[in-house]
Design an enzyme around this catalytic site. Structure first.
Site, short mmCIF file in Angstrom:
data_model
loop_
_atom_site.label_atom_id
_atom_site.label_comp_id
_atom_site.label_asym_id
_atom_site.label_seq_id
_atom_site.Cartn_x
_atom_site.Cartn_y
_atom_site.Cartn_z
N ASP A 93 0.51 9.98 -6.39
CA ASP A 93 -0.27 8.94 -7.06
C ASP A 93 -1.60 9.53 -7.55
OD1 ASP A 93 -0.83 6.32 -7.87
OD2 ASP A 93 -1.75 5.79 -5.94
N GLY A 221 -2.96 -1.08 -9.97
CA GLY A 221 -3.87 -2.17 -9.59
C GLY A 221 -3.19 -3.52 -9.53
N SER A 223 -1.88 -5.25 -6.78
CA SER A 223 -1.85 -6.06 -5.55
C SER A 223 -2.22 -7.50 -5.89
CB SER A 223 -2.84 -5.50 -4.53
OG SER A 223 -2.27 -4.39 -3.86
N ASP A 265 -1.09 -1.07 -3.21
CA ASP A 265 -1.72 -0.37 -2.08
C ASP A 265 -2.61 -1.33 -1.30
OD1 ASP A 265 -2.84 1.39 -0.33
OD2 ASP A 265 -3.97 2.53 -1.79
P1 13P Z 1 -4.01 -1.93 -5.81
O1 13P Z 1 -5.41 -1.51 -5.45
O2 13P Z 1 -4.02 -3.17 -6.64
O3 13P Z 1 -3.11 -2.05 -4.66
O4 13P Z 1 -3.41 -0.78 -6.77
C1 13P Z 1 -2.83 0.37 -6.22
C2 13P Z 1 -2.56 1.44 -7.22
O5 13P Z 1 -2.61 1.24 -8.41
C3 13P Z 1 -2.20 2.76 -6.69
O6 13P Z 1 -2.07 3.70 -7.69
O1 G3H Z 2 -5.23 4.09 -6.87
C1 G3H Z 2 -5.56 4.48 -5.75
C2 G3H Z 2 -4.74 4.13 -4.58
O2 G3H Z 2 -5.00 2.82 -4.17
C3 G3H Z 2 -4.92 5.15 -3.49
O3 G3H Z 2 -6.10 4.98 -2.77
O4 G3H Z 2 -7.05 7.28 -2.78
O5 G3H Z 2 -7.81 5.59 -1.12
O6 G3H Z 2 -5.54 6.60 -0.94
P1 G3H Z 2 -6.66 6.18 -1.84
ZN ZN Z 3 -3.46 3.39 -9.31
#
Ligand code: 13P
Ligand code: G3H
Ligand code: ZN
Length: 338
Positions: A93, A221, A223, A265
Site C-alpha cells: 500500500d 480513504g 472507511s 484501514d
Molecule cells: P481509510 O483511512 O479510509 O481506512 O483508507 C485507507 C487507505 O486508503 C489505505 O490505503
Molecule cells: O493510506 C494509509 C494507510 O491507512 C496506512 O496507514 O501508514 O499508518 O500504516 P499507515
Molecule cells: Zn490509501
C-alpha cells in the site's frame, strides 16, 4: 491461495468491489482471514458459503517496519496454510519506488502500489512506468494513483486534487498500469467530511467513460467510520470528536462505475481501539493481553463480514475459484453471490 489483484478484479468488475484491508499484526491477520471465510471467531464453524469472500491484504510501509517485514510475511504464509480455502492478493500500500522494488524482488507480494501522486503529472508517469516494467517482468501487477486525496497518508499530509478524467486516460496508456487509484472526494483517516459531502459520482462517471473499458479503479480513504464504533470509543474515554466517513451505501454504486478495490484501514483501527478501551475500562484488574485480543479478533472478523456484505464481495469466493480453474467468469448476485 495468493493470487494477483488483477485476477480478483476480473471477476468483480462492474458488479461488486473487493475489500482491501490493511494489517499490522497477528490479531488483525487472524480476524481478517476468519471474517473473509465467514467463520465466527468464537469457534471454528465450517465455512458459510454465503459469507466467504475474496480479499486483498494491504501492507503499508509503516506496517512493514512496525516489527520486521519478514514477520508479517511469515504470518500471512501461516494464515494461508491454516485457512487453506482463502483466495487473496498480497499488496503493498502506498509504495515508494524503493519499497516497490523490494516487494517485487521478495517473491511474496502479488501486487504493488506505486504512489507518485504528489509528483507532477509527467514525473508520476515516468516513475510509474519504471515500476510497471520491473513488476510485469515478474508477473506482479501494479496500482498507481492520480490526483490527491486529503488527509494523512503515510507521512504526507495532502491537499485535495480530484482526478482529471482526460489525464487518467493518458496516464493509463503511457504507463501500462493495471489499476488506478482516483481522487473522487475521499480522504484517509477518521475525519473525512465536515458536512454532508460524499463521493463525486459525476467525476467518477467521466473517468470511467474516458478510460479503456473494464479498467479497474481503486478508491482509497473508504472507511465508513461507523458512528457506533466512534461512540463506543468516546464512551470508554476516547476523544474522537466529529469523526466521519464514507456512506457504505455509496460502495456498490461506485463499484458499478468501475471501482473494483475499496481500501479500508481506519475502520479496523476503530474496532481495535473500542474493544481495548472497553476491555480495560470494564476489567481494570486485567493485565493479560489475550482477553482483549480474543474479543478483538471476533469483533474484527464480524466487522469484515459486514463490510464484505456491503461491498457485495461476500459469497463470491466459489465463483472466483471456479474462474481461476476454468477461466470462465461466473459471478453471481452482488448481495449474496448466488
Ligand atoms: P481509510 O483511512 O479510509 O481506512 O483508507 C485507507 C487507505 O486508503 C489505505 O490505503
Ligand atoms: O493510506 C494509509 C494507510 O491507512 C496506512 O496507514 O501508514 O499508518 O500504516 P499507515
Ligand atoms: Zn490509501
Amino acid at each position: 491461495m495468493i493470487v494477483t489483484t488483477k485476477d480478483l478484479f476480473q471477476h468483480a468488475y462492474g458488479k461488486y468491489a473487493i475489500g482491501a484491508y490493511n494489517i499490522n499484526n497477528l490479531e488483525q491477520t487472524v480476524g481478517l482471514f476468519r471474517g473473509n471465510l465467514g467463520k465466527k471467531a468464537k469457534n471454528e464453524d465450517p465455512v458459510d458459503h454465503a459469507t466467504s469472500a475474496p480479499f486483498i491484504i494491504q501492507i503499508s510501509r509503516g506496517a512493514r517496519s512496525y516489527s520486521d517485514k519478514r514477520m508479517l510475511e511469515a504470518l500471512i504464509r501461516a494464515a494461508d496454510e491454516v485457512f487453506s480455502e482463502a483466495i487473496f492478493a498480497v499488496h503493498l500500500d502506498h509504495g515508494t519506488e524503493e519499497a516497490c522494488y523490494d516487494c517485487i524482488d521478495s517473491g511474496f507480494y502479488s501486487s504493488v502500489m506505486i504512489d507518485a501522486s504528489h509528483e507532477e503529472f509527467a514525473k508520476n508517469i515516468e516513475i510509474t512506468k519504471k515500476v510497471v516494467d520491473k513488476a510485469h517482468a515478474k508477473n506482479i501487477v501494479v496500482e498507481a494513483e492520480l490526483g490527491q486525496l486529503g488527509g494523512v497518508e503515510e507521512d504526507v499530509v495532502g491537499s485535495v486534487k480530484l482526478t482529471d478524467p482526460a489525464q487518467a486516460a493518458e496516464f493509463i496508456e503511457k504507463t501500462g498500469v493495471d489499476s488506478l487509484a482516483v481522487a473522487i472526494g475521499t480522504s484517509h483517516g477518521a475525519f473525512k467530511f465536515t458536512g454532508k459531502q460524499g463521493l463525486h459520482f459525476d467525476v467518477l462517471e467521466k473517468i470511467q467513460k474516458a478510460i479503456p473499458a473494464n479498467f479497474p479503479l481503486v478508491m482509497h480513504g473508504s472507511s465508513s467510520v461507523p458512528h457506533e464504533w466512534v461512540e463506543r470509543i468516546n464512551n470508554a474515554g476516547g476523544k474522537l470528536k466529529d469523526a466521519s466517513g464514507v456512506d457504505e451505501k455509496q460502495y456498490l454504486p461506485a463499484a458499478k462505475l468501475g471501482v473494483t478495490k475499496i481500501n479500508i484501514d481506519t475502520d479496523g483501527r476503530l474496532v481495535w481501539c473500542a474493544i481495548h478501551r472497553e476491555q480495560f475500562r470494564d476489567d481494570p484488574a486485567n493485565f493479560d493481553l489475550r482477553p482483549p485480543g480474543k474479543i478483538f479478533i471476533q469483533a474484527y472478523a464480524e466487522y469484515i463480514i459486514h463490510k464484505n456484505t456491503v461491498l457485495g464481495s461476500c459469497g463470491q469466493l466459489d465463483g472466483v475459484r471456479e474462474m481461476l480453474k476454468t477461466g470462465k467468469k461466473t459471478s453471481g448476485c452482488c448481495c449474496c453471490g448466488h
